[in-house]
Structure formats: structure tokens, C-alpha cells
Design an enzyme around this catalytic site. Structure first.
Site, PDB file in Angstrom:
ATOM      1  N   THR A 180      52.591  18.242   6.843  1.00 37.02           N
ATOM      2  CA  THR A 180      52.915  18.035   8.265  1.00 37.02           C
ATOM      3  C   THR A 180      51.981  16.963   8.803  1.00 37.02           C
ATOM      4  O   THR A 180      50.851  16.835   8.333  1.00 37.02           O
ATOM      5  CB  THR A 180      52.715  19.314   9.100  1.00 37.02           C
ATOM      6  OG1 THR A 180      51.337  19.650   9.051  1.00 37.02           O
ATOM      7  CG2 THR A 180      53.539  20.460   8.568  1.00 37.02           C
ATOM      8  N   GLU A 325      58.096  22.731   7.865  1.00 37.69           N
ATOM      9  CA  GLU A 325      58.017  24.048   7.216  1.00 37.69           C
ATOM     10  C   GLU A 325      59.394  24.635   6.937  1.00 37.69           C
ATOM     11  O   GLU A 325      59.511  25.639   6.236  1.00 37.69           O
ATOM     12  CB  GLU A 325      57.260  25.039   8.137  1.00 37.69           C
ATOM     13  CG  GLU A 325      55.788  24.786   8.305  1.00 37.69           C
ATOM     14  CD  GLU A 325      55.464  23.728   9.371  1.00 37.69           C
ATOM     15  OE1 GLU A 325      56.355  22.915   9.697  1.00 37.69           O
ATOM     16  OE2 GLU A 325      54.338  23.705   9.856  1.00 37.69           O
ATOM     17  N   LYS A 433      50.209  25.785  32.176  1.00 40.73           N
ATOM     18  CA  LYS A 433      50.020  27.121  32.754  1.00 40.73           C
ATOM     19  C   LYS A 433      49.510  26.961  34.176  1.00 40.73           C
ATOM     20  O   LYS A 433      48.344  26.661  34.387  1.00 40.73           O
ATOM     21  CB  LYS A 433      49.058  27.938  31.902  1.00 40.73           C
ATOM     22  CG  LYS A 433      49.680  28.339  30.576  1.00 40.73           C
ATOM     23  CD  LYS A 433      48.708  28.272  29.419  1.00 40.73           C
ATOM     24  CE  LYS A 433      49.476  28.134  28.116  1.00 40.73           C
ATOM     25  NZ  LYS A 433      48.960  27.092  27.246  1.00 40.73           N
ATOM     26  N   TRP A 438      54.428  29.621  33.755  1.00 35.82           N
ATOM     27  CA  TRP A 438      54.546  28.524  32.805  1.00 35.82           C
ATOM     28  C   TRP A 438      55.495  27.447  33.312  1.00 35.82           C
ATOM     29  O   TRP A 438      56.569  27.743  33.835  1.00 35.82           O
ATOM     30  CB  TRP A 438      55.083  29.041  31.461  1.00 35.82           C
ATOM     31  CG  TRP A 438      54.070  29.816  30.675  1.00 35.82           C
ATOM     32  CD1 TRP A 438      52.741  29.967  30.973  1.00 35.82           C
ATOM     33  CD2 TRP A 438      54.302  30.549  29.474  1.00 35.82           C
ATOM     34  NE1 TRP A 438      52.134  30.754  30.029  1.00 35.82           N
ATOM     35  CE2 TRP A 438      53.071  31.127  29.097  1.00 35.82           C
ATOM     36  CE3 TRP A 438      55.417  30.776  28.677  1.00 35.82           C
ATOM     37  CZ2 TRP A 438      52.933  31.913  27.954  1.00 35.82           C
ATOM     38  CZ3 TRP A 438      55.280  31.557  27.542  1.00 35.82           C
ATOM     39  CH2 TRP A 438      54.059  32.118  27.181  1.00 35.82           C
TER      40      TRP A 438
END
Ligand code: ADP
Length: 537
Positions: A180, A325, A433, A438
Site C-alpha cells: 500500500t 488489501e 469531529k 462528525w
């Protein structure tokens, strides 16, 4: 039933046998080069035998350091075809990360494009395990301080065109490894098995996924070092599709020209590539009527961009989601049959989401109180499992954080609507936040991108004494609007689209948004860049 091991060599064998006349086309500095699958198959066998002569054995890692090209495709099959492991090294990583991953994977041989030699020469003293460098070029191998060095074409000339790909391979053995690109810490290695790639490729052929088929002329713009170019080279070879490789240092102009001249039907890349193409289409005329889909993933595709492609240029768009992944495809965003009569804006809103999980995988979105309600509102972390999902990082302690209880914990925050369609709200670390609530930076970016003057936009959190964090909009304007559009104009544009407390506290105008090695917005660098000004921690 027969327990036949799933082996990706069978994909190349099928292309040679049933599609020997179909072509793989590579853009090179000397013009476009064409090879048939008959030729590619033979060259792949020659490569496998040549690597064996160089001492590569079953299970050894062989790296590629290359652009998308027919030679890279030969490596995709030649390396696993002898039971070795294809390690696609990201050419845009820092020197430290390149030497880290080559050493970590213990690559034995590296196949290198000749124009990329200087990047490896920079780190040659750090590469501890590499026994041979093979230079891929149409011409003479240039002078290099790497050693020992071989010419790819000379090795192939001496190779065995009838080399037998390995048959008795455990389907769970490694065929590939990809790291990655890592926004923090060292890159993490993901091993792809023959079985995983095989099943993933099948999924790419499903009509409600990418529907790759023989009739397609596929152009992966996404690099072959980024999650196997999303699996396109494997599926396209297997199904006998023509493939077009954009080669080194391509530009939006080159991509538009290739789409027109090679009559591309399906192309794949990250949103920043498509924003560049859109600009090119706005400035010059091209015939793009061959395109049946532009596959877009890697970051959220802004609804305004999807609309521009479809409405202005009649180019169908397909938004998909995945990770290194996950091989990578996890979801694809298509409408259900009973949604096709919905008003255009509603359909667009659905298709700008990441979509439905593809057959073969399972997902769940888990919030503070377990799985979230399918109300399109409640947010939670996206978890994935299935036969083409990694179950660990290669020799890496960090596996424990991401792989737990049989699920991959993605670190992506999502909602699920009443149709089961997921919408990615943010990466956990990018969520803003504010006062215990959120705010989705992705939603705000989508809103900003809908403004005609905005070319690119990224939203990051800035610290706030009362609210903990507040959104800051970073905006790149189209040339003709520079100096003409103000912060107030932007906020005014967003006001009807969002709750008041979501609106960015400030807007900064930049010339460019820093990008990762695979073309995504690099918010960490953006935070660093703006740190002084806004005292971001
Ligand atoms: P890297 O982690 O190196 O950027 P990956 O391609 O593995 O490389 O990144 C996967 C991540 O990219 C996902 O976890 C998700 O955050 C993001 N991503 C991928 N596709 C989409 C999409 N369609 N919409 C929003 N985010 C996406």
C-alpha cells in the site's frame, strides 16, 4: 466436484489458444507497438524460462519497476507462471520506501523500464537482496551503475518459447505482492494468491460489476503497480479483450488521443485522472463515442464530475470502491432495474455512492452500537471478508490492527441506505469531529466540486478551541476564474447544500492540491502545508 486448483497461468493459456489474433497495444516514444496474444504468450514463456536461468525459483519474489506496457503484462504472467511472486513496485514512492519494500519482500530480480533506471541507481547500495537487474527497452540498454544488468529482449531471444507454466501449484500460494502506498509509516505488503486473483478476475467479468468481455478494448490508466491495475490486465487477458497500455509519462491529451485512435471501450483510473481528461475534452474535440464506461475508484468520484462526463460528453461512468488489501474490487455502483425511471438527479446521487457489494464478498458497517441501521445516516466502520480479501500484511506487526475476527477492518467510515448501497463518508483519520458530531470531508468536497469555477477541492480539519475541529476548504480554481471568485462566493454556494454547522470556517485558494503516489489528495501534506497559518496539530 473436481478440486482443480485455480491457477492464473490458465488465463494466458486461454488467450494464446482462443484469442491469438487479438492485440496488446503499447504507446512508446517511437509510436504505438502492437503484439498479438500469440506473441505475448510466447514472450511470456520465454521470460519465465529466462528468469529460471537467472536462478529464480518457486516462491522467489521478482520485482517490476515499470509503467503500463506489454512487457509489464508479460511479467504479470511470466513470473507467477514459474511459481514465483510478482512484486509490482510503485515507481513514485520515496527512495526510502522503495528500498524498504524491495528489502522487505526480498526481491531476487528486478525488471526495470530503462527510463526509470536513475530512480533505482539512487538506492542501489541499499538494495540487499537483488541479484540481477533486467532492463526493459526497445533500444540499447543505457549505461547504468546497477549491476549485474541484463537486457530483457536479449534474455527473451535466448529463452524457451515453449516453456510450460507450472501446473501443480497450490492455489493458495502467492502469485503477487503489492505494498500500500502508505500515508503514514512504512508501506504494508499485501500478498495475492492465485485463487484470490482468479476469483477476483471472474468478478470483473460480471455484468453488474465491470462486465469486462472479449469485445472490450481496455485501457488501464491506473498503474500496474497500484493494486494490479485493479485486476484489469488479468481479466482482460483471460477474456480475450484487446488491451491498450498508455506507457510512460502520459498526459490527458495522450489519453484522449488513445481513446479516439484505439477506440477504447473501457478505461480505469482515479478521479484526478478523470478531472484532467475532462479539462482536455473541454478544450479540444475528440471522438469518445467508443467508450462504454469510465471506471473510477481509489477516491470518491464527485457527482459533478460523473454528471459532466455523462451529460456533456455522453460517456457512461462507473464508480467503484476497493483497496490494495482487497485485490481491489469490493463494490460497484449501478442502478437496480426498478430505479432506472427515477429522476436524473436521484439516479446520479445513487451512482455517486460507492455501490453494492459484488457477489462473492460480504461487508458490514459497524458503529458504536453494532451494525448500523440501513438508513443512509448512521456511520460506522466498513468491514469486509471474502475469498479475494487479504488476511494479513506480509510479515508485519500491524496485521493485528486491521485483520480481526475474520474481517478486514478498512478504516473507512460508511453509511448504508435502505437498498444496501454503501456510501463512504471518509477515512477514519480524515473525518472532521466538530463539537462531538462528525462532518464528512468527502461530502463537502463533492459540494465544492459542483461549483463551475472549482477544478479541485479538498477539505481538512483545523483545530478549534471550542468545537475541537472545524472544516477548512482548500480550493483550486480553473484558470479563468482565478482572482475572480471569493471565499464568500464559495460559502454562499455551499450554504443551501449543507447544515450551517457543516460549512467550512475558511476557504484557501491554492495552485495545486498535493497528491499521493497514486494520484489521490494527500491530506497529510495539505495539513503540513497549512500548518503554520492555521496552527494545525
Ligand atoms: P492507498 O491506501 O495507498 O491510497 P489503496 O488504493 O489501497 O491505496 O487505497 C484504498 C482506499 O482508498 C480505501 O480504503 C478508501 O479510503 C479509498 N477509496 C477507494 N475507492 C474509493 C471510492 N470509490 N470512494 C472513496 N474512497 C475510495
Amino acid at each position: 466436484m473436481m478440486n482443480v486448483p485455480l491457477n492464473i497461468s490458465s488465463m494466458m493459456e486461454r488467450a494464446e489458444k482462443y484469442f491469438p489474433k487479438k492485440e496488446v497495444i503499447t504507446r512508446t516514444p517511437a509510436g504505438v507497438k502492437r503484439h498479438t496474444y500469440r506473441e505475448i504468450g510466447e514472450r511470456t514463456r520465454r521470460l519465465a524460462s529466462a528468469l529460471q536461468k537467472l536462478g529464480v525459483e518457486q516462491g522467489d519474489r521478482v520485482a517490476t519497476f515499470a509503467w503500463n506496457s506489454h512487457r509489464h503484462l508479460e511479467a504479470y504472467f511470466g513470473i507467477p507462471g514459474l511459481g514465483a511472486v510478482l512484486h509490482t513496485v510503485n515507481i513514485r514512492l520515496s527512495s526510502e520506501h522503495i528500498s524498504y519494500i524491495v528489502n522487505h519482500a526480498e526481491d531476487k530480480v528486478m525488471l526495470v523500464d530503462s527510463d526509470l533506471l536513475p530512480l533505482l541507481e539512487n538506492v542501489k547500495d541499499e538494495l540487499k537482496t537483488v541479484k540481477a537487474y533486467v532492463v526493459m527497452t526497445d533500444g540499447e540498454v543505457p549505461e547504468t551503475s546497477l549491476s549485474p544488468v541484463y537486457s530483457y529482449e536479449e534474455l527473451l531471444a535466448e529463452g524457451n518459447p515453449e516453456f510450460e507454466f507450472i501446473k501443480d501449484i497450490d492455489e493458495n500460494s502467492a502469485a503477487g505482492i503489492c505494498y500500500t502506498s502508505a500515508t503514514t509509516g512504512n508501506p504494508k505488503g499485501v500478498v495475492y494468491t492465485h485463487r484470490g486473483i482468479f476469483l477476483h478476475s471472474m468478478a470483473l467479468g460480471l455484468v453488474d460489476t465491470a462486465a469486462i468481455s472479449e469485445g472490450d478494448r481496455c485501457m488501464a490508466v491506473v498503474p500496474m503497480f497500484h493494486a494490479n491495475a485493479w485486476g484489469m490486465p488479468f481479466a482482460a487477458t483471460w477474456f480475450g479483450s484487446s488491451q491498450v497500455m498508455p506507457g510512460a509519462q502520459f498526459t490527458p491529451t495522450i489519453l484522449a488521443e488513445l481513446i479516439e485512435s484505439e477506440k477504447i471501450t473501457l478505461t480505469a483510473g482515479v478521479p484526478t485522472i478523470w478531472l484532467g481528461l475532462l479539462k482536455e475534452l473541454e478544450e479540444n474535440n475528440y471522438d469518445t463515442s467508443s467508450l462504454r464506461a469510465v471506471l473510477c475508484g481509489g477516491s470518491a468520484a464527485p457527482a459533478a464530475m460523473i454528471k459532466a462526463f455523462e451529460v456533456k460528453y455522453g460517456i457512461p461512468f462507473l464508480h467503484a470502491y476497493g483497496m490494495t488489501e482487497t485485490c481491489p474490487i469490493v463494490t460497484a455502483s449501478t442502478l437496480k432495474s426498478y430505479q432506472t425511471d427515477l429522476p436524473e438527479e436521484e439516479k446520479l446521487a445513487i451512482r455517486a455512492k460507492q455501490g453494492l457489494v459484488v457477489p462473492g464478498l460480504e461487508i458490514k458497517v459497524v458503529g458504536q452500537n453494532g451494525e448500523v441501521n440501513w438508513d443512509g445516516e448512521e456511520m460506522g466502520e466498513l468491514l469486509i471478508r471474502g475469498p479475494w480479501i487479504a488476511n494479513e500484511y506480509y510479515k508485519d506487526e500491524r496485521s493485528k490492527e486491521a485483520f480481526r475476527d475474520g474481517w478486514l477492518h478498512t478504516g473507512d467510515v460508511a453509511t448504508v441506505d435502505d437498498e444496501g448501497v454503501i456510501k463512504l463518508v471518509d477515512r477514519t483519520k480524515d473525518l472532521i469531529k466538530s463539537g462531538g458530531e462528525w462532518i464528512s470531508s468527502v461530502d463537502l468536497e463533492n459540494g465544492l466540486m459542483a461549483h463551475d469555477a472549482v477544478f479541485e477541492a479538498a477539505v481538512i480539519a483545523i483545530p478549534h478551541p471550542q468545537w475541537q475541529e472545524r472544516p477548512l476548504a482548500c480550493v483550486v480554481l480553473h484558470e479563468q476564474y482565478k482572482g475572480k471568485v471569493t471565499k464568500e462566493d464559495i460559502i454562499e454556494f455551499l450554504t443551501p447544500l449543507f447544515a450551517k454547522w457543516w460549512l467550512p470556517d475558511d476557504v484557501v485558494f491554492l495552485d495545486e492540491i498535493p497528491k499521493t503516489s497514486v494520484g489521490k489528495f494527500l491530506k497529510r501534506a495539505l495539513r503540513d502545508q497549512l500548518n503554520e497559518h492555521f496552527q494545525i496539530q
